[in-house]
Design a protein around this motif. Structure first.
Motif, PDB file in Angstrom:
ATOM      1  N   ARG A 133       5.403  38.024 -26.798  1.00  0.00           N
ATOM      2  CA  ARG A 133       5.602  36.619 -26.566  1.00  0.00           C
ATOM      3  C   ARG A 133       4.399  35.880 -26.092  1.00  0.00           C
ATOM      4  NH1 ARG A 133      11.139  36.930 -22.876  1.00  0.00           N
ATOM      5  NH2 ARG A 133      12.575  37.141 -24.408  1.00  0.00           N
ATOM      6  N   SER A 134       3.515  36.290 -25.560  1.00  0.00           N
ATOM      7  CA  SER A 134       2.327  35.663 -24.553  1.00  0.00           C
ATOM      8  C   SER A 134       1.212  35.788 -25.517  1.00  0.00           C
ATOM      9  CB  SER A 134       2.236  36.016 -23.160  1.00  0.00           C
ATOM     10  OG  SER A 134       1.857  37.383 -23.416  1.00  0.00           O
ATOM     11  N   GLU A 135       0.770  37.083 -26.051  1.00  0.00           N
ATOM     12  CA  GLU A 135      -0.285  37.300 -26.966  1.00  0.00           C
ATOM     13  C   GLU A 135      -0.112  37.550 -28.297  1.00  0.00           C
ATOM     14  OE1 GLU A 135      -2.507  40.468 -24.461  1.00  0.00           O
ATOM     15  OE2 GLU A 135      -0.778  40.154 -23.045  1.00  0.00           O
ATOM     16  N   GLY A 136       1.251  37.539 -28.900  1.00  0.00           N
ATOM     17  CA  GLY A 136       1.512  37.565 -30.437  1.00  0.00           C
ATOM     18  C   GLY A 136       1.676  39.257 -30.416  1.00  0.00           C
ATOM     19  N   TYR A 137       1.841  39.642 -31.701  1.00  0.00           N
ATOM     20  CA  TYR A 137       2.471  40.883 -32.394  1.00  0.00           C
ATOM     21  C   TYR A 137       0.885  41.767 -32.078  1.00  0.00           C
ATOM     22  CZ  TYR A 137       3.036  44.829 -35.169  1.00  0.00           C
ATOM     23  OH  TYR A 137       3.108  46.088 -35.570  1.00  0.00           O
ATOM     24  N   PHE A 138      -0.288  41.135 -32.381  1.00  0.00           N
ATOM     25  CA  PHE A 138      -1.368  41.934 -32.203  1.00  0.00           C
ATOM     26  C   PHE A 138      -1.897  42.227 -30.945  1.00  0.00           C
ATOM     27  CE2 PHE A 138      -1.370  40.411 -36.780  1.00  0.00           C
ATOM     28  CZ  PHE A 138      -1.699  41.456 -37.546  1.00  0.00           C
ATOM     29  N   GLY A 139      -1.328  41.538 -30.118  1.00  0.00           N
ATOM     30  CA  GLY A 139      -1.704  41.719 -28.554  1.00  0.00           C
ATOM     31  C   GLY A 139      -1.521  43.169 -28.138  1.00  0.00           C
ATOM     32  N   MET A 140      -0.598  43.828 -28.697  1.00  0.00           N
ATOM     33  CA  MET A 140      -0.145  45.006 -28.427  1.00  0.00           C
ATOM     34  C   MET A 140      -1.293  45.999 -28.823  1.00  0.00           C
ATOM     35  SD  MET A 140       4.050  45.607 -29.145  1.00  0.00           S
ATOM     36  CE  MET A 140       3.720  45.398 -31.116  1.00  0.00           C
ATOM     37  N   TYR A 141      -1.991  45.497 -29.757  1.00  0.00           N
ATOM     38  CA  TYR A 141      -3.177  46.534 -30.341  1.00  0.00           C
ATOM     39  C   TYR A 141      -4.498  45.990 -29.835  1.00  0.00           C
ATOM     40  CZ  TYR A 141       0.229  48.598 -33.404  1.00  0.00           C
ATOM     41  OH  TYR A 141       1.223  49.153 -34.135  1.00  0.00           O
ATOM     42  N   ARG A 142      -4.546  45.541 -28.452  1.00  0.00           N
ATOM     43  CA  ARG A 142      -5.873  45.197 -27.792  1.00  0.00           C
ATOM     44  C   ARG A 142      -6.400  46.573 -27.384  1.00  0.00           C
ATOM     45  NH1 ARG A 142      -6.265  40.353 -23.577  1.00  0.00           N
ATOM     46  NH2 ARG A 142      -5.372  38.578 -24.712  1.00  0.00           N
ATOM     47  N   GLY A 143      -7.799  46.943 -28.175  1.00  0.00           N
ATOM     48  CA  GLY A 143      -8.370  48.223 -27.707  1.00  0.00           C
ATOM     49  C   GLY A 143      -8.047  49.139 -28.716  1.00  0.00           C
TER      50      GLY A 143
END
Length: 307
Positions: A35-45
């Protein structure tokens, strides 16, 4: 790649302290991240992970095989103690790559949580103190839209350059002791357990076990070892996190981290993210063992000149 979002949730759950709880569970963490960082937020790092996890697993698996062969006499079956020694050697060798990989990955994975924590704290101060608009702008210089992260996270290369500039190569190896305390026991548990579970699947036949047996043995051994060493993984994650929320504790070492967690959060804090870690490690090692036992690497290398 398949399990990376779960690993991100694990890092954020392990790093949040009692005074700054943003997530209640793995699913809550992933939903809020999207919700806050978008789908690709889950792939940080994930770029760091993809770059370094391959040599890490190569070192771990090859080192274990090397030590098993070295400790075996005339090809005889290893005793449990020698299997554990081989695992110990593998876990010790892998930290050369594991420590900087985890160090960089944790900063990137946890950046969103830190931003949310600091933003929430500033908003709380503004509301509680009825600040004027000028005071609000000083406290929150950027326009904050609920559910968004106002700051841009650094890249892995930026973090690497910053660490090398300020602390030299030692900066990338912060938490080396904690990484050893996690990975050596993990390998001592994992490799003997995997070898024995895999042997059970042979059903008395010669040659390697079927691929599905290796996969299931890797999953079961990996999840068991992951849960067993999770308390040390919590300590390692906390120590390697360079940035903290405004109300969060900092740690000077393993002993300091243990005492502060026990004092402020209780023994249950050492189990934070345990089920996430089990969900990450199980398929990761299941897949790795199947590919390793299939000899994919050897097959590819056979096409090179001279092989």
């Amino acid at each position: 790649s398949c399990v990376f979002p779960i690993d991100l949730a694990k890092t954020r759950l392990q790093n949040q302290q009692n005074g700054s709880r943003l997530y209640t569970s793995m699913s809550d963490c992933l939903i809020k991240t999207i919700r806050s960082e978008g789908y690709f937020g889950m792939y940080r790092g994930s770029a760091v992970n993809l770059t370094l996890v391959t040599p890490e697993k190569a070192i771990k698996l090859a080192a274990n095989d090397f030590f098993r062969q070295y400790l075996s006499k005339d090809g005889q079956k290893l005793t449990l103690v020698k299997e554990m020694l081989a695992g110990c050697g593998a876990g010790t060798c892998q930290v050369i790559v594991t420590t900087p990989m985890e160090m960089l990955k944790i900063q990137l994975q946890d950046a969103g949580r830190i931003d949310h924590s600091n933003t929430a704290k500033r908003l709380e101060i503004m509301v509680n103190n009825n600040l004027t608009q000028d005071a609000q702008r000083k406290l929150m210089p950027e326009t904050v839209v609920p559910g968004t992260v106002p700051t841009k996270s650094p890249t892995a290369m930026q973090l690497t350059r910053e660490l090398l500039k300020e602390k030299g190569i030692a900066g990338l190896y912060k938490g080396l002791g904690a990484t050893l305390l996690r990975d050596v026991p993990f390998s001592i548990i994992y490799f003997p357990l995997f070898a024995n579970l895999n042997d059970l699947g042979k059903r008395g036949a010669e040659g390697p076990a079927p691929f599905y047996v290796s996969f299931l043995a890797g999953c079961l051994a990996g999840s068991t070892a992951a849960v067993a060493v999770n308390p040390v993984d919590v300590i390692k994650t906390r120590i390697q996190s360079m940035n903290r929320g405004s109300t969060e504790e900092t740690y000077s070492g393993v002993t300091d981290c243990i005492s502060k967690i026990m004092k402020n959060e209780g023994p249950s804090a050492f189990l934070k993210g345990a089920y996430c870690r089990a969900l990450v490690i199980a398929p990761l090692f299941g897949i790795a063992q199947v590919v390793y036992f299939f000899g994919v690497g050897e097959y590819i290398l056979s096409f090179l000149p001279g092989n």
